[in-house]
Design a protein around this motif. Structure first.
Motif, PDB file in Angstrom:
ATOM      1  N   GLY A  82     -11.904 -57.432  -6.976  1.00  0.00           N
ATOM      2  CA  GLY A  82     -11.493 -57.108  -5.617  1.00  0.00           C
ATOM      3  C   GLY A  82     -10.116 -57.651  -5.288  1.00  0.00           C
ATOM      4  N   GLN A  83      -9.834 -58.892  -5.708  1.00  0.00           N
ATOM      5  CA  GLN A  83      -8.530 -59.475  -5.412  1.00  0.00           C
ATOM      6  C   GLN A  83      -7.420 -58.788  -6.208  1.00  0.00           C
ATOM      7  N   LEU A  84      -7.718 -58.387  -7.446  1.00  0.00           N
ATOM      8  CA  LEU A  84      -6.700 -57.685  -8.226  1.00  0.00           C
ATOM      9  C   LEU A  84      -6.380 -56.332  -7.606  1.00  0.00           C
ATOM     10  N   GLU A  85      -7.410 -55.610  -7.154  1.00  0.00           N
ATOM     11  CA  GLU A  85      -7.162 -54.331  -6.477  1.00  0.00           C
ATOM     12  C   GLU A  85      -6.350 -54.534  -5.205  1.00  0.00           C
ATOM     13  N   LEU A  86      -6.664 -55.606  -4.465  1.00  0.00           N
ATOM     14  CA  LEU A  86      -5.890 -55.912  -3.263  1.00  0.00           C
ATOM     15  C   LEU A  86      -4.439 -56.241  -3.615  1.00  0.00           C
ATOM     16  N   ALA A  87      -4.224 -56.962  -4.732  1.00  0.00           N
ATOM     17  CA  ALA A  87      -2.861 -57.285  -5.149  1.00  0.00           C
ATOM     18  C   ALA A  87      -2.071 -56.012  -5.445  1.00  0.00           C
ATOM     19  N   VAL A  88      -2.682 -55.057  -6.146  1.00  0.00           N
ATOM     20  CA  VAL A  88      -2.003 -53.793  -6.445  1.00  0.00           C
ATOM     21  C   VAL A  88      -1.665 -53.049  -5.152  1.00  0.00           C
ATOM     22  N   LEU A  89      -2.598 -53.035  -4.214  1.00  0.00           N
ATOM     23  CA  LEU A  89      -2.340 -52.352  -2.939  1.00  0.00           C
ATOM     24  C   LEU A  89      -1.249 -53.057  -2.134  1.00  0.00           C
TER      25      LEU A  89
END
Length: 582
Positions: free
Chosen positions: A335-342
């Motif tokens: 979840g945090q990695l997806e948030l970082a990409v966004l």
């Protein structure tokens, strides 16, 4: 040796303010208690027996040595002031005895005894005790003078000696008093400074805790902001998925036979999986939880962000995704990695107000040390950055945007997430030519062909446990099964200590968390995986788990579980060998 002696003298059970005084007093008592007997022992050893008045010296010095030894023991037992008072009282008793027996003109070695009480009284009990001791010493001098006058000594000689002694003691007292006054003033300054520093330390600690709390809150606000921007797209995707599910469900009235039903159910399953993925993303973004890494396919995770990216960017921005068809597993908080990409994509959107191109690509690379990495490349054709801005973009609260449009936390979150996952970030940017972010993550260790780890699988669902066991056995694992924590405990007690423990969280009797807590002190090197849902208590569960315990969410992928088992049973040396060999 000197430092060891100082440390030993300092190890006495006294208050913090008495440590230095206790060490000084012990040193003085040791010198008197050792050197005085040594002096007389050497003198008697070479045949110089005391004569006449020297017997008085021997008795007085012996008494002082004995008092020094007793006082030293008192200090070592933590009775610092009792030891000092005992030695001071003994010296005060000796002074009138010395003057009564020897008069005012006794031998030199005895004249030092009245000086010791002055120093001890001032150092241990303060300035008032110093002057009281001086008055007592003068009284003893006058007593000695009176006894000598009675013995027939001339008055002129007596008063000359008496005044000389009293003047000498007065000088010593004045010097000690001035020294003590200066020391007290200095100590008051030191204590005041210490209080100020302690207050400053507490203030800085509170400020740091408040800043960290504010940072956590702002990071959470950043997540909520991202959800707000993506809510429209998520609702649109959910409506599409629900339409697919409803459409397939209505096939039951239009078709007969098994094959159309199978196709309909396959469509329902695919739509349900898409809905679960979107739901999981919402939970990942909104949860206020500690980071918990997992192994997942990066290409699949980033592919699921495509619809969100299209909702995020202006229609004038062309979005390109270059995701390889092969699996590229990484280990991070998904979840945090997806948030970082966004967050990087959000910055790219702000850098292209008139439109442009945004590209997201993934590839396997190696660094200069030969390590296998997975690289996420995020590039745009926006405004770019100056070098001084580029160097500061990962600082919390640094932003070039207006106060109403940016918090300065987006890229700080990106840096935190990537570094917590053991990765690194490379940024290239040229003013007017866009920016390129390279998020590099270490690739998990590949499965070892010859490995055959022993796995204890604990789950109260017989069907799920049987299915996972068959998958692990096909992958080369040796599997032991247990229905709950108590049965797993019995398996281990009977000698079935596994290489990896895989346990469900919610089970009757002894649950997974309690089983892990019971086993960890006994088997500190046992690899453990806890399977749990994203429940309301997920945040508390993550904080209660030992830091080296992996956690997998339900529904669980058997292949992903097998990847975890082999990752946890591959030693660092094997990982290095495989990396160099590859």
């Amino acid at each position: 040796m000197h430092n060891k002696a100082r440390d030993w003298l300092a190890r006495v059970p006294v208050g913090e303010g008495e440590q230095r005084g206790a060490r000084a007093l012990q040193t003085l008592l040791l010198l008197i208690g050792v050197l005085v007997p040594l002096f007389w022992g050497l003198r008697l050893g070479i045949g110089q027996a005391p004569r006449g008045i020297e017997w008085t010296c021997l008795v007085a010095h012996t008494g002082m040595a004995v008092l020094a030894g007793i006082s030293f023991v008192c200090v070592r037992l933590g009775r610092f002031r009792l030891g000092g008072a005992l030695f001071l009282a003994g010296c005060l008793v000796l002074i009138p005895v010395i003057y009564a027996l020897n008069g005012l003109r006794g031998p030199g070695p005895l004249q030092v005894i009245p000086v010791l009480p002055l120093a001890l009284a001032g150092l241990l009990f303060g300035r008032r005790a110093l002057w009281a001791t001086l008055a007592f010493t003068w009284g003893c001098v006058l007593l000695g003078a009176a006894l000598e006058r009675i013995g027939g000594t001339g008055a002129g000689v007596i008063w000359e000696v008496a005044i000389g002694l009293m003047t000498g003691f007065l000088v010593v007292a004045v010097v000690l008093d001035s020294t003590l006054a200066g020391l007290q003033a200095h100590l008051l300054e030191v204590e005041e400074r210490h209080r100020e520093l302690e207050q400053a330390r507490r203030s800085l600690k509170a400020e740091k805790e408040e800043r960290e709390h504010t940072m956590d809150q702002l990071v959470h606000v950043q997540k909520v902001k991202a959800i707000g921007q993506l809510a429209g797209g998520v609702a649109h995707d959910f409506n599409n998925i629900l339409g697919v599910i409803l459409g397939y469900a209505q096939w039951r009235d239009r078709h007969a036979g098994m094959e159309p039903l199978r196709e309909a159910l396959a469509g329902v399953e695919a739509a349900a999986r898409r809905g679960a993925a979107i739901s999981r993303k919402l939970l990942n973004f909104s949860r206020q939880d500690v980071a918990h890494p997992e192994v997942f396919d990066l290409c699949e995770a980033l592919g699921g962000l495509e619809s969100m990216l299209r909702q995020l960017f202006d229609p004038r921005v062309r979005i390109e995704l270059a995701l390889p068809a092969t699996n590229l597993p990484v280990r991070a908080d998904r979840g945090q990695l997806e948030l970082a990409v966004l967050n990087v994509a959000s910055n790219a959107r702000d850098a292209m107000p008139e439109g442009g191109r945004f590209r997201l690509a993934v590839e396997a690379v190696r660094d200069e040390r030969g390590r296998s990495l997975v690289e996420i490349l995020l590039s745009d054709t926006g405004e770019g950055m100056e070098e001084d801005v580029r160097r500061r973009i990962f600082e919390p609260f640094f932003t070039t945007k207006s106060q109403s449009s940016g918090t300065g936390l987006g890229l700080a979150v990106v840096g935190k997430v990537i570094h917590e996952a053991g990765g690194e970030i490379l940024v290239d940017s040229t003013p007017g030519a866009g920016s390129c972010f390279r998020l590099r993550l270490p690739a998990p260790v590949a499965l070892s062909d010859g490995a055959s780890p022993r796995v204890l699988l604990v789950d109260d669902d017989d069907e799920l446990r049987s299915m996972l066991a068959r998958t692990l056995e096909r992958g080369g694992c040796r599997v032991l099964g247990a229905r709950d924590g108590r049965e797993a405990w019995r398996v281990i007690v009977r000698g079935g200590v596994p290489d990896v423990l895989v346990t469900d969280y919610r089970m009757p009797g002894l649950d997974g968390l309690a089983l892990i807590r019971r086993l960890r002190p006994l088997y500190p090197d046992l690899a453990m995986v806890l399977i749990s849902d994203y429940l309301p208590e997920a945040a508390e569960l993550a904080r209660d788990l030992p830091p080296d315990v992996e956690r997998l969410p339900k529904p669980i992928s058997p292949d992903l579980l097998m990847q975890y088992v082999f990752m946890l049973t591959t030693s660092p040396e094997q990982a290095c060998d495989e990396g160099e060999g590859g």
